[in-house]
Design a protein around this motif. Structure first.
Motif, PDB file in Angstrom:
ATOM      1  N   SER A  21     -11.272   2.200   4.915  1.00  0.00           N
ATOM      2  CA  SER A  21     -12.461   3.023   4.843  1.00  0.00           C
ATOM      3  C   SER A  21     -13.697   2.153   5.029  1.00  0.00           C
ATOM      4  N   SER A  22     -14.820   2.805   5.217  1.00  0.00           N
ATOM      5  CA  SER A  22     -16.092   2.102   5.462  1.00  0.00           C
ATOM      6  C   SER A  22     -15.928   1.055   6.558  1.00  0.00           C
ATOM      7  N   LEU A  23     -15.273   1.454   7.621  1.00  0.00           N
ATOM      8  CA  LEU A  23     -15.000   0.518   8.714  1.00  0.00           C
ATOM      9  C   LEU A  23     -16.286   0.127   9.423  1.00  0.00           C
ATOM     10  N   ASN A  24     -16.315  -1.100   9.893  1.00  0.00           N
ATOM     11  CA  ASN A  24     -17.450  -1.605  10.657  1.00  0.00           C
ATOM     12  C   ASN A  24     -16.923  -2.369  11.866  1.00  0.00           C
ATOM     13  N   PRO A  25     -17.800  -2.679  12.806  1.00  0.00           N
ATOM     14  CA  PRO A  25     -17.326  -3.344  14.030  1.00  0.00           C
ATOM     15  C   PRO A  25     -16.589  -4.652  13.789  1.00  0.00           C
ATOM     16  N   ASN A  26     -16.871  -5.329  12.682  1.00  0.00           N
ATOM     17  CA  ASN A  26     -16.156  -6.574  12.390  1.00  0.00           C
ATOM     18  C   ASN A  26     -14.678  -6.335  12.068  1.00  0.00           C
ATOM     19  N   ASP A  27     -14.316  -5.090  11.820  1.00  0.00           N
ATOM     20  CA  ASP A  27     -12.911  -4.760  11.563  1.00  0.00           C
ATOM     21  C   ASP A  27     -12.133  -4.536  12.850  1.00  0.00           C
ATOM     22  N   THR A  28     -12.816  -4.530  13.980  1.00  0.00           N
ATOM     23  CA  THR A  28     -12.138  -4.362  15.263  1.00  0.00           C
ATOM     24  C   THR A  28     -11.195  -5.524  15.509  1.00  0.00           C
ATOM     25  N   ALA A  29      -9.927  -5.215  15.736  1.00  0.00           N
ATOM     26  CA  ALA A  29      -8.910  -6.255  15.908  1.00  0.00           C
ATOM     27  C   ALA A  29      -7.578  -5.601  16.228  1.00  0.00           C
ATOM     28  N   MET A  30      -6.611  -6.430  16.601  1.00  0.00           N
ATOM     29  CA  MET A  30      -5.225  -5.998  16.658  1.00  0.00           C
ATOM     30  C   MET A  30      -4.662  -6.201  15.260  1.00  0.00           C
ATOM     31  N   TYR A  31      -4.079  -5.162  14.726  1.00  0.00           N
ATOM     32  CA  TYR A  31      -3.513  -5.223  13.378  1.00  0.00           C
ATOM     33  C   TYR A  31      -1.995  -5.316  13.480  1.00  0.00           C
ATOM     34  N   TYR A  32      -1.437  -6.268  12.737  1.00  0.00           N
ATOM     35  CA  TYR A  32      -0.001  -6.524  12.756  1.00  0.00           C
ATOM     36  C   TYR A  32       0.591  -6.318  11.372  1.00  0.00           C
ATOM     37  N   CYS A  33       1.753  -5.713  11.339  1.00  0.00           N
ATOM     38  CA  CYS A  33       2.550  -5.628  10.120  1.00  0.00           C
ATOM     39  C   CYS A  33       3.496  -6.816  10.084  1.00  0.00           C
ATOM     40  N   ALA A  34       3.732  -7.347   8.905  1.00  0.00           N
ATOM     41  CA  ALA A  34       4.617  -8.493   8.754  1.00  0.00           C
ATOM     42  C   ALA A  34       5.456  -8.345   7.490  1.00  0.00           C
ATOM     43  N   ALA A  35       6.600  -9.012   7.516  1.00  0.00           N
ATOM     44  CA  ALA A  35       7.475  -9.029   6.344  1.00  0.00           C
ATOM     45  C   ALA A  35       8.007 -10.438   6.154  1.00  0.00           C
ATOM     46  N   ASN A  36       8.270 -10.805   4.886  1.00  0.00           N
ATOM     47  CA  ASN A  36       8.927 -12.078   4.671  1.00  0.00           C
ATOM     48  C   ASN A  36      10.053 -11.948   3.666  1.00  0.00           C
ATOM     49  N   PHE A  37      10.908 -12.966   3.658  1.00  0.00           N
ATOM     50  CA  PHE A  37      12.129 -12.956   2.866  1.00  0.00           C
ATOM     51  C   PHE A  37      12.199 -14.172   1.955  1.00  0.00           C
ATOM     52  N   ARG A  38      11.087 -14.793   1.711  1.00  0.00           N
ATOM     53  CA  ARG A  38      11.054 -16.026   0.906  1.00  0.00           C
ATOM     54  C   ARG A  38      10.876 -15.679  -0.557  1.00  0.00           C
ATOM     55  N   SER A  39      10.943 -16.691  -1.374  1.00  0.00           N
ATOM     56  CA  SER A  39      10.771 -16.478  -2.818  1.00  0.00           C
ATOM     57  C   SER A  39       9.297 -16.423  -3.188  1.00  0.00           C
ATOM     58  N   TRP A  40       8.429 -16.601  -2.233  1.00  0.00           N
ATOM     59  CA  TRP A  40       7.002 -16.514  -2.477  1.00  0.00           C
ATOM     60  C   TRP A  40       6.347 -15.761  -1.326  1.00  0.00           C
ATOM     61  N   CYS A  41       5.152 -15.289  -1.556  1.00  0.00           N
ATOM     62  CA  CYS A  41       4.385 -14.607  -0.522  1.00  0.00           C
ATOM     63  C   CYS A  41       2.978 -15.162  -0.546  1.00  0.00           C
ATOM     64  N   ARG A  42       2.589 -15.769   0.522  1.00  0.00           N
ATOM     65  CA  ARG A  42       1.250 -16.332   0.611  1.00  0.00           C
ATOM     66  C   ARG A  42       0.576 -15.820   1.868  1.00  0.00           C
ATOM     67  N   PRO A  43      -0.732 -15.725   1.848  1.00  0.00           N
ATOM     68  CA  PRO A  43      -1.457 -15.185   3.013  1.00  0.00           C
ATOM     69  C   PRO A  43      -1.594 -16.208   4.135  1.00  0.00           C
ATOM     70  N   VAL A  44      -0.467 -16.784   4.533  1.00  0.00           N
ATOM     71  CA  VAL A  44      -0.430 -17.774   5.602  1.00  0.00           C
ATOM     72  C   VAL A  44       0.469 -17.220   6.693  1.00  0.00           C
ATOM     73  N   ALA A  45      -0.087 -16.991   7.865  1.00  0.00           N
ATOM     74  CA  ALA A  45       0.657 -16.310   8.923  1.00  0.00           C
ATOM     75  C   ALA A  45       1.977 -16.999   9.244  1.00  0.00           C
ATOM     76  N   GLY A  46       1.989 -18.317   9.215  1.00  0.00           N
ATOM     77  CA  GLY A  46       3.192 -19.065   9.570  1.00  0.00           C
ATOM     78  C   GLY A  46       4.341 -18.905   8.594  1.00  0.00           C
ATOM     79  N   GLU A  47       4.083 -18.311   7.437  1.00  0.00           N
ATOM     80  CA  GLU A  47       5.132 -18.165   6.425  1.00  0.00           C
ATOM     81  C   GLU A  47       5.727 -16.759   6.400  1.00  0.00           C
ATOM     82  N   TRP A  48       5.402 -15.957   7.401  1.00  0.00           N
ATOM     83  CA  TRP A  48       5.948 -14.612   7.489  1.00  0.00           C
ATOM     84  C   TRP A  48       6.989 -14.582   8.591  1.00  0.00           C
ATOM     85  N   ASP A  49       8.092 -13.856   8.320  1.00  0.00           N
ATOM     86  CA  ASP A  49       9.292 -14.011   9.128  1.00  0.00           C
ATOM     87  C   ASP A  49       9.472 -12.960  10.213  1.00  0.00           C
ATOM     88  N   SER A  50       8.974 -11.769  10.016  1.00  0.00           N
ATOM     89  CA  SER A  50       9.135 -10.698  10.997  1.00  0.00           C
ATOM     90  C   SER A  50       7.784 -10.068  11.265  1.00  0.00           C
TER      91      SER A  50
END
Length: 124
Positions: free
Chosen positions: A84-113
């Protein structure tokens, strides 16, 4: 192996709202977390929000806190991003990701699918 498919992208004007969906299939029982990332042209992929599967534990980028909400359906294998309250800075390609590790961190390289992505465009 998990397959992810996003839907719900499109164009909206500044101040508008949009909901993205991500359907997971395959070996979903091993998923630890699901997340939404986005990538603007010429920039690195960045986390938007993530959720620990089967819990209400979530994390958000500072730029979207209070505007975006990540959630799951009862099966835990579909994730949503309510924006909500979208603005032009939100324009982007949005990707869904999943991981199977024992931790979840906001680091793209640590997501598996990853899903193929869905475009969100916000006009002023």
């Amino acid at each position: 192996q998990v397959q992810l498919v996003e839907s719900g992208g499109g164009s909206v004007q500044t101040g508008g709202s949009m909901r993205l969906s991500c359907a997971a299939s395959g070996d979903t029982s091993q998923m630890r977390c699901m997340a939404w990332f986005r990538q603007r042209p010429g920039q690195e992929r960045e986390v938007v929000a993530y959720v620990f599967v089967g819990t209400t534990s979530t994390g958000y980028a500072d730029t979207v806190k209070g505007r975006f909400t990540i959630s799951q359906d009862g099966s835990k294998y579909t994730a949503y991003l309510q924006m909500s309250s979208l603005n032009p800075n939100d324009t982007a390609m949005y990707y869904c990701a999943a991981n199977f590790r024992s931790w979840c961190r906001p680091v793209a390289g640590e997501w598996d699918s990853w899903g193929p992505g869905t475009q969100v465009s916000v006009s002023s």
